[in-house]
Enzyme design. Sequence first.
Site, PDB file in Angstrom:
ATOM      1  N   HIS A  99      31.904  46.460  42.105  1.00 47.53           N
ATOM      2  CA  HIS A  99      32.151  45.951  40.759  1.00 47.53           C
ATOM      3  C   HIS A  99      33.575  46.258  40.291  1.00 47.53           C
ATOM      4  O   HIS A  99      33.761  46.753  39.179  1.00 47.53           O
ATOM      5  CB  HIS A  99      31.169  46.587  39.763  1.00 47.53           C
ATOM      6  CG  HIS A  99      29.731  46.282  40.022  1.00 47.53           C
ATOM      7  ND1 HIS A  99      28.698  47.035  39.486  1.00 47.53           N
ATOM      8  CD2 HIS A  99      29.137  45.307  40.743  1.00 47.53           C
ATOM      9  CE1 HIS A  99      27.543  46.540  39.869  1.00 47.53           C
ATOM     10  NE2 HIS A  99      27.780  45.495  40.651  1.00 47.53           N
TER      11      HIS A  99
ATOM     12  N   HIS B 208      25.662  45.977  35.641  1.00 45.87           N
ATOM     13  CA  HIS B 208      26.132  45.064  36.687  1.00 45.87           C
ATOM     14  C   HIS B 208      26.885  43.945  35.962  1.00 45.87           C
ATOM     15  O   HIS B 208      26.364  43.366  35.002  1.00 45.87           O
ATOM     16  CB  HIS B 208      24.952  44.537  37.490  1.00 45.87           C
ATOM     17  CG  HIS B 208      24.217  45.633  38.210  1.00 45.87           C
ATOM     18  ND1 HIS B 208      24.206  45.756  39.576  1.00 45.87           N
ATOM     19  CD2 HIS B 208      23.510  46.691  37.725  1.00 45.87           C
ATOM     20  CE1 HIS B 208      23.514  46.839  39.916  1.00 45.87           C
ATOM     21  NE2 HIS B 208      23.071  47.412  38.806  1.00 45.87           N
TER      22      HIS B 208
HETATM   23  C1  LIG Z   1      28.408  42.216  47.577  1.00 50.34           C
HETATM   24  C2  LIG Z   1      28.415  42.115  46.086  1.00 50.34           C
HETATM   25  C3  LIG Z   1      27.246  42.280  45.365  1.00 50.34           C
HETATM   26  C4  LIG Z   1      27.228  42.206  43.966  1.00 50.34           C
HETATM   27  N1  LIG Z   1      26.044  42.322  43.292  1.00 50.34           N
HETATM   28  C5  LIG Z   1      26.039  42.169  41.953  1.00 50.34           C
HETATM   29  C6  LIG Z   1      24.822  42.209  41.210  1.00 50.34           C
HETATM   30  O1  LIG Z   1      23.738  42.409  41.756  1.00 50.34           O
HETATM   31  N2  LIG Z   1      24.903  42.022  39.855  1.00 50.34           N
HETATM   32  C7  LIG Z   1      26.103  41.839  39.211  1.00 50.34           C
HETATM   33  O2  LIG Z   1      26.103  41.697  37.988  1.00 50.34           O
HETATM   34  N3  LIG Z   1      27.251  41.828  39.892  1.00 50.34           N
HETATM   35  C8  LIG Z   1      27.255  41.976  41.238  1.00 50.34           C
HETATM   36  N4  LIG Z   1      28.424  41.956  41.930  1.00 50.34           N
HETATM   37  C9  LIG Z   1      29.683  41.863  41.183  1.00 50.34           C
HETATM   38  C10 LIG Z   1      29.981  40.454  40.746  1.00 50.34           C
HETATM   39  O3  LIG Z   1      29.556  39.536  41.720  1.00 50.34           O
HETATM   40  C11 LIG Z   1      31.475  40.323  40.522  1.00 50.34           C
HETATM   41  O4  LIG Z   1      31.888  41.306  39.619  1.00 50.34           O
HETATM   42  C12 LIG Z   1      31.846  38.972  39.962  1.00 50.34           C
HETATM   43  O5  LIG Z   1      31.293  37.949  40.752  1.00 50.34           O
HETATM   44  C13 LIG Z   1      33.353  38.830  39.914  1.00 50.34           C
HETATM   45  O6  LIG Z   1      33.668  37.586  39.348  1.00 50.34           O
HETATM   46  P1  LIG Z   1      35.150  37.058  39.328  1.00 50.34           P
HETATM   47  O7  LIG Z   1      35.117  35.717  38.737  1.00 50.34           O
HETATM   48  O8  LIG Z   1      36.022  38.082  38.710  1.00 50.34           O
HETATM   49  O9  LIG Z   1      35.607  36.994  40.861  1.00 50.34           O
HETATM   50  P2  LIG Z   1      34.930  36.304  42.100  1.00 50.34           P
HETATM   51  O10 LIG Z   1      33.567  35.822  41.796  1.00 50.34           O
HETATM   52  O11 LIG Z   1      35.085  37.253  43.231  1.00 50.34           O
HETATM   53  O12 LIG Z   1      35.811  35.004  42.342  1.00 50.34           O
HETATM   54  C14 LIG Z   1      37.120  35.029  42.810  1.00 50.34           C
HETATM   55  C15 LIG Z   1      37.317  33.774  43.634  1.00 50.34           C
HETATM   56  O13 LIG Z   1      38.712  33.584  43.836  1.00 50.34           O
HETATM   57  C16 LIG Z   1      38.958  33.242  45.170  1.00 50.34           C
HETATM   58  N5  LIG Z   1      40.333  33.652  45.470  1.00 50.34           N
HETATM   59  C17 LIG Z   1      40.835  34.905  45.478  1.00 50.34           C
HETATM   60  N6  LIG Z   1      42.152  34.874  45.763  1.00 50.34           N
HETATM   61  C18 LIG Z   1      42.478  33.572  45.921  1.00 50.34           C
HETATM   62  C19 LIG Z   1      43.694  32.889  46.227  1.00 50.34           C
HETATM   63  N7  LIG Z   1      44.848  33.557  46.435  1.00 50.34           N
HETATM   64  N8  LIG Z   1      43.677  31.542  46.321  1.00 50.34           N
HETATM   65  C20 LIG Z   1      42.524  30.846  46.126  1.00 50.34           C
HETATM   66  N9  LIG Z   1      41.341  31.447  45.846  1.00 50.34           N
HETATM   67  C21 LIG Z   1      41.328  32.784  45.738  1.00 50.34           C
HETATM   68  C22 LIG Z   1      37.897  34.010  45.934  1.00 50.34           C
HETATM   69  O14 LIG Z   1      37.696  33.487  47.222  1.00 50.34           O
HETATM   70  C23 LIG Z   1      36.694  33.863  45.016  1.00 50.34           C
HETATM   71  O15 LIG Z   1      35.963  32.696  45.282  1.00 50.34           O
HETATM   72  C24 LIG Z   1      28.441  41.999  43.313  1.00 50.34           C
HETATM   73  C25 LIG Z   1      29.623  41.825  44.025  1.00 50.34           C
HETATM   74  C26 LIG Z   1      29.614  41.873  45.407  1.00 50.34           C
HETATM   75  C27 LIG Z   1      30.883  41.645  46.173  1.00 50.34           C
END
Ligand SMILES: Cc1cc2nc3c(=O)[nH]c(=O)nc-3n(C[C@H](O)[C@H](O)[C@H](O)COP(=O)(O)OP(=O)(O)OC[C@H]3O[C@@H](n4cnc5c(N)ncnc54)[C@H](O)[C@@H]3O)c2cc1C
Length: 635
Positions: free
Chosen positions: A568, A613
């Site tokens: 997270h 979470h």
């Molecule tokens: C294994 C795992 C299990 C989890 N389980 C839970 C759970 O049970 N409950 C919960 O609430 N949270 C959970 N989380 C946390 C939650 O999923 C994340 O905090 C959340 O999804 C993050 O959202 P975000 O939009 O910040 O980033 P992300 O969803 O990670 O999205 C970022 C996106 O940007 C893309 N990207 C990155 N750099 C570039 C670039 N240079 N060019 C183009 N694309 C790029 C990536 O490929 C990705 O698709 C979990 C996370 C993980 C990894």
Amino acid sequence: MLLSSSQSLSPSLKSILSLVLLLAVSTVHVRAALYTDPADLPTTEYDYIVVGAGTAGNVIANRLSEDSSRRVLVVEAGVDDTGIVTVHAPFLGPNNQQTLTDWNYTTVPQTGLNNRSITVPRGFVLGGSSSISEYSTFFDFFDFMVWTQGSSDLFDSYADASGDPGWGWDAIQPFWKKVSTLVPSPNNPTLPPPPSSDPTLSNGNGPVQIALPNFATELDYRVINASQILQSSNTTSDRFKYTQDMNGGDTIGFGFNQESTGGGERSSSATAYLWPALNERDNVDVVIGTRAMRLVVDECDRYNSQKRFGAVEVAQSVDGPRTILNATREIVLSAGSIGTPQLLLLSGIGPKDEVEAAGVESLVNLKGVGKNLVDHPLLLTYYSVSAPPASSTFDDTIRNPSLINSAISEWSTSRSGLFSTAPTSLLGFMRVPLASDEPDPSTGPKSAHTEILFLDGFAALGAAKQPSEGYFLSVITAVVSPTSRGSLLLDSTSGLNVTQQGTFSQPLIDYGIMSEEWDVNAMLQALEDADTFLGTEPWGAVSGLFNTTDSSSNSEQYIRENTISVYHPIGSAKMGKAGDKLAVVDERLRVRGGVKGVRVVDASVFPTIPECHPQAVIYTIAERAAELIKQDNVL
Ligand SMILES: Cc1cc2nc3c(=O)[nH]c(=O)nc-3n(C[C@H](O)[C@H](O)[C@H](O)COP(=O)(O)OP(=O)(O)OC[C@H]3O[C@@H](n4cnc5c(N)ncnc54)[C@H](O)[C@@H]3O)c2cc1C
């Protein structure tokens, strides 16, 4: 006794999991405008370019493309989620780690963990990290998809930190309701159903489907009973209380967790937000397998104090062609708490000395980029469960290839059975007793310090391997209000050209995890609380295999040797007021420091880590961010 077994995963189970990756999911998406090469895009100019088709990015893409007069492009580094069974079958999610759907990052050695490096899984797939789930290294079979909204104190603290009451609990409610809908879960017929139809549960009418776990077992009801027994005892008062709804503003208590599934499938930001927009609208394009390498400053602004960044440079390989894509209105960075600060730094936006030390031209001296990085520490302990009813744990299933096959087959044909739900049903959020003069590291009394989460079976993690026989309860303890902080830097240590490598090279990720004593003590308290909890009458048939409270010094070593994170990470481009030296974005999520045309909408913007979470909090913030972007681009 620390459970250790030399049992290794049988080759046949491994081959089943490999096959699972290749099986097709029956849901086939119509590809409206999904491109695999930027050279094929119909134009290089869009109103908005969203970097990252992850949890937040897909919300932004969907909401901005509601206006048919605006053209939206989403640039995603990872793969298409279509047909990847381990993405869509809830129980199988964690097999995604270290595979084609993960960035496969690791931290630098963590001093608080006896210099161990730990994995940093991040979604590399449509849906981002909302499409992959946790726990790996052995069977990789554990997927949580926990859906927690955080407390009213948390959101009110964001209002305080930003100076914008619009981020406060009351004001955010309409956006929270836009995100998800609670749907019925197919229940295990042998047990009374969890309270999924309770009309008092916090709910909304948005596209993410949320369900109560559909395989609650007899063990889960022991958790509920233990909570109620401790609640009624005089000694522990409300620390172990039962709660029906963790998402109503007060998160404290033990109860059934909600999970982001519906109809036996994972509900991700790709399935809920991106695909519906792609399938129904012609003003949104997505290009996958394509990395944003840097933001490009408008040449006329290069030497101005206010600098507009109006383009994104993208590439599909480190040595391949670079394409410039223009955003006439805004670039929205939704690359996550690792990808977003990395991109800002590669664009020359960040602490001047660090940017220049990496060989990148400094354009905007913004000290907070990459700072304030923090994750939740997590530890797993195991308890043996004597002679439970066969259906109470998943141990038999996951050690038997033919039972796995049956479960996959049942899921494939009817989206039912064990694999149609996450493997955890219950969790509890707790407060650590604080001395009267001790600062509270959480955002307030409705926010937790620690979490205890229960899995009905042996969730292999780290060095532990599933024993060949026996039944188990896995107990996860986590510190959800950690005080340790780390940072993210560009890696100039390899001798390679940082600008040339761009986002094909991993940044230096330092969580600083367990570097503060408070966090270690909170974990010790959580371990003690787990023992207290499992020492109650409903757990008469449970014997602890590892008694974490035998010796506090050994326990501290156990913590430092075995802690990982809950995956997270947040905070590396935090929102804050003008006077806040580490603020990277303002209250409307616009990048500070005189940058024009760029916002950050993802987990990087949190000033403090949600004591829960975080995915539901991220969706909620993204819904409001989309509204702010629309307001600022009416003309
Ligand atoms: C294994 C795992 C299990 C989890 N389980 C839970 C759970 O049970 N409950 C919960 O609430 N949270 C959970 N989380 C946390 C939650 O999923 C994340 O905090 C959340 O999804 C993050 O959202 P975000 O939009 O910040 O980033 P992300 O969803 O990670 O999205 C970022 C996106 O940007 C893309 N990207 C990155 N750099 C570039 C670039 N240079 N060019 C183009 N694309 C790029 C990536 O490929 C990705 O698709 C979990 C996370 C993980 C990894």
